[in-house]
Design a protein around this motif. Structure first.
Motif, short mmCIF file in Angstrom:
data_model
loop_
_atom_site.label_atom_id
_atom_site.label_comp_id
_atom_site.label_asym_id
_atom_site.label_seq_id
_atom_site.Cartn_x
_atom_site.Cartn_y
_atom_site.Cartn_z
N THR A 1 47.80 34.71 41.58
CA THR A 1 47.58 34.84 40.14
C THR A 1 48.65 34.05 39.39
O THR A 1 49.76 33.85 39.89
CB THR A 1 47.66 36.32 39.72
OG1 THR A 1 48.91 36.84 40.17
CG2 THR A 1 46.52 37.14 40.29
N ASN A 2 48.30 33.61 38.17
CA ASN A 2 49.33 32.96 37.35
C ASN A 2 49.52 33.68 36.02
O ASN A 2 50.05 33.12 35.07
CB ASN A 2 49.04 31.46 37.16
CG ASN A 2 47.70 31.20 36.53
OD1 ASN A 2 47.06 32.13 36.03
ND2 ASN A 2 47.26 29.96 36.53
N THR A 3 49.10 34.94 35.99
CA THR A 3 49.39 35.80 34.84
C THR A 3 50.76 36.43 35.05
O THR A 3 51.31 36.37 36.15
CB THR A 3 48.34 36.94 34.79
OG1 THR A 3 48.33 37.56 36.08
CG2 THR A 3 46.95 36.42 34.46
N GLN B 1 42.20 38.64 36.33
CA GLN B 1 42.20 37.40 37.11
C GLN B 1 41.86 37.68 38.58
O GLN B 1 41.13 36.91 39.21
CB GLN B 1 43.55 36.69 36.99
CG GLN B 1 43.48 35.27 37.48
CD GLN B 1 44.72 34.47 37.11
OE1 GLN B 1 45.81 34.79 37.53
NE2 GLN B 1 44.53 33.44 36.30
N LYS C 1 38.16 37.91 38.93
CA LYS C 1 37.50 36.59 38.92
C LYS C 1 37.68 35.91 40.28
O LYS C 1 36.75 35.29 40.80
CB LYS C 1 38.08 35.71 37.81
CG LYS C 1 37.65 36.18 36.43
CD LYS C 1 38.15 35.25 35.35
CE LYS C 1 37.68 35.75 33.99
NZ LYS C 1 38.76 35.82 33.01
N GLY D 1 46.53 25.07 37.20
CA GLY D 1 45.40 25.48 36.37
C GLY D 1 44.80 26.79 36.84
O GLY D 1 45.47 27.62 37.45
N ASP D 2 43.52 26.98 36.53
CA ASP D 2 42.82 28.23 36.86
C ASP D 2 42.76 28.40 38.38
O ASP D 2 42.20 27.55 39.07
CB ASP D 2 41.40 28.15 36.27
CG ASP D 2 40.62 29.45 36.49
OD1 ASP D 2 41.08 30.30 37.28
OD2 ASP D 2 39.55 29.58 35.88
N GLN E 1 39.74 27.74 40.88
CA GLN E 1 39.47 26.42 41.48
C GLN E 1 40.01 26.35 42.91
O GLN E 1 39.44 25.67 43.76
CB GLN E 1 40.17 25.32 40.69
CG GLN E 1 39.81 25.22 39.23
CD GLN E 1 40.75 24.21 38.57
OE1 GLN E 1 40.43 23.04 38.47
NE2 GLN E 1 41.92 24.66 38.15
#
Ligand code: SF4
Length: 347
Positions: free
Chosen positions: A24-26, A37, A40, A229-230, A233
């Motif tokens: 995660t990047n939160t 996230q 997802k 990024g997200d 991906q």
């Protein structure tokens, strides 16, 4: 074959299917954003997810995050062994630490004691960006591997062998060489990835070559594509690598490169097909070809395909033409035949 370790309900190594993970990047302390996230990532096919635990608040947040996540959550810790211990107590299914950074031996022993009590494996490893200077005399790939093995020995010295190892470099060739070297030296499961691989196309290419080369040699048990990024991906690329190597079930979409003979919008249709098949758990191939001249022949090995004609297209199932369609209902009929094939159970 590598040893198997158990990360929550997901096994790594021991001949089990290669798993795909992301990170995660939160802010981990932002529970709702992190859980969202993870949701997802899970929907995209992620098997394991890692979260950074830089502080006490994040370690506390893990309790709720791991109870709400449908996939095992891995805690990434630097330096502070207390955060590793608290993360394990709060539901982390694995922890990633660097025993060399944890400091005094008693701290490592304390962490290992709790990991053993909770049945939680530990991942150790080396990254090219933070390579231990003590290994400067070696070639870089060997230095990476030996630096990770030194960490392994610290854990083994504390009586702990529930270990996963990673060696990552931002260089594809270095990543491959380091893992080849390590593979000969150990039977702990290996976590593969090219680190700081960039974004988009660059990351896709570097990760596919680095991870793919190793997997083709039978090296590697779990993979992480690194992409700015997200993180969804990363999962898309990771799964695509596994599907391309026949290591994961899934629909393979074949489409021709197009040329002067092309009669239909191959790219647009192939993109739509990709959406239809996104979550289909079946080993099928679907061909989208621009013309009948070469399209039927080239796509005949696909389970279902379409080839463009001047007035629409022809749909073929396992090499047999089943319908000629006009351009106005090309997509609808192709979808119809695709659904038929899926419901036919012949897959
Ligand atoms: S299938 Fe037809 S349109 Fe597509 S590249 Fe081949 S010849 Fe060209």
């Amino acid at each position: 074959m590598s040893k198997a370790v158990q990360v929550g309900f997901v096994p790594i190594g021991g001949g089990n299917p290669v798993t795909v993970q992301s990170m995660t990047n939160t802010k981990t302390s932002n529970i709702s954003a992190t859980v969202d996230q993870i949701q997802k990532l899970t929907n995209a096919g992620c098997d394991l997810v890692r979260v950074s635990v830089p502080d006490q608040e994040s370690a506390e947040a893990l309790k709720e995050i791991s109870s709400l996540s449908r996939i095992p959550v891995i805690a990434d810790i630097h330096f502070d062994h207390r955060l590793a211990i608290e993360s394990i107590r709060n539901g982390a299914a694995k922890v990633r630490i660097n025993p060399g950074n944890i400091g005094q031996e008693w701290k490592v022993i304390e962490t290992v004691k709790v990991a053993r009590e909770y049945g939680v494996p530990i991942r150790v490893g080396a990254n090219s960006g933070s390579l231990d200077r003590n290994f400067g005399a070696y070639d870089r790939p060997v230095a990476l591997a030996e630096s990770a093995l030194a960490q392994v020995r610290i854990l083994e010295g504390a009586g702990f062998e529930d270990i996963v190892i990673s060696l990552k470099s931002s260089s594809v060739t270095e990543t491959v060489s380091a893992n080849e070297y390590l593979f000969e030296k150990t039977d702990y499961p290996l976590h593969l990835g090219v680190t700081e691989a960039g974004f988009g196309l660059d990351s896709t290419v570097k990760s596919s070559i680095g991870i793919g080369t190793l997997l083709l040699k039978g090296i590697g048990d779990t993979i992480r594509v690194s992409m700015s990024g997200d993180p969804v991906q990363e999962i898309e690329v990771g799964l695509s690598i596994l599907k391309s190597l026949g290591l994961r079930r899934g629909v393979n979409v074949i489409s021709c490169p197009t040329c002067a003979r092309t009669e239909i919008d191959v790219e647009a249709l192939a993109r739509k097909v990709k959406n239809w098949v996104g979550n289909v758990d079946a080993d099928l191939s679907v061909a989208v070809m621009g013309c009948v001249v070469n399209g039927i022949g080239e796509g005949s090995e696909a389970d279902i395909g379409i080839a463009g004609t001047a007035s629409g297209g022809v749909i073929f199932v396992r090499g047999e033409i089943v319908e000629k369609v006009g351009s106005e209902n090309l997509e609808a009929r192709f979808r119809h035949w695709f659904d038929e094939l899926l419901s036919g159970g012949d897959r």
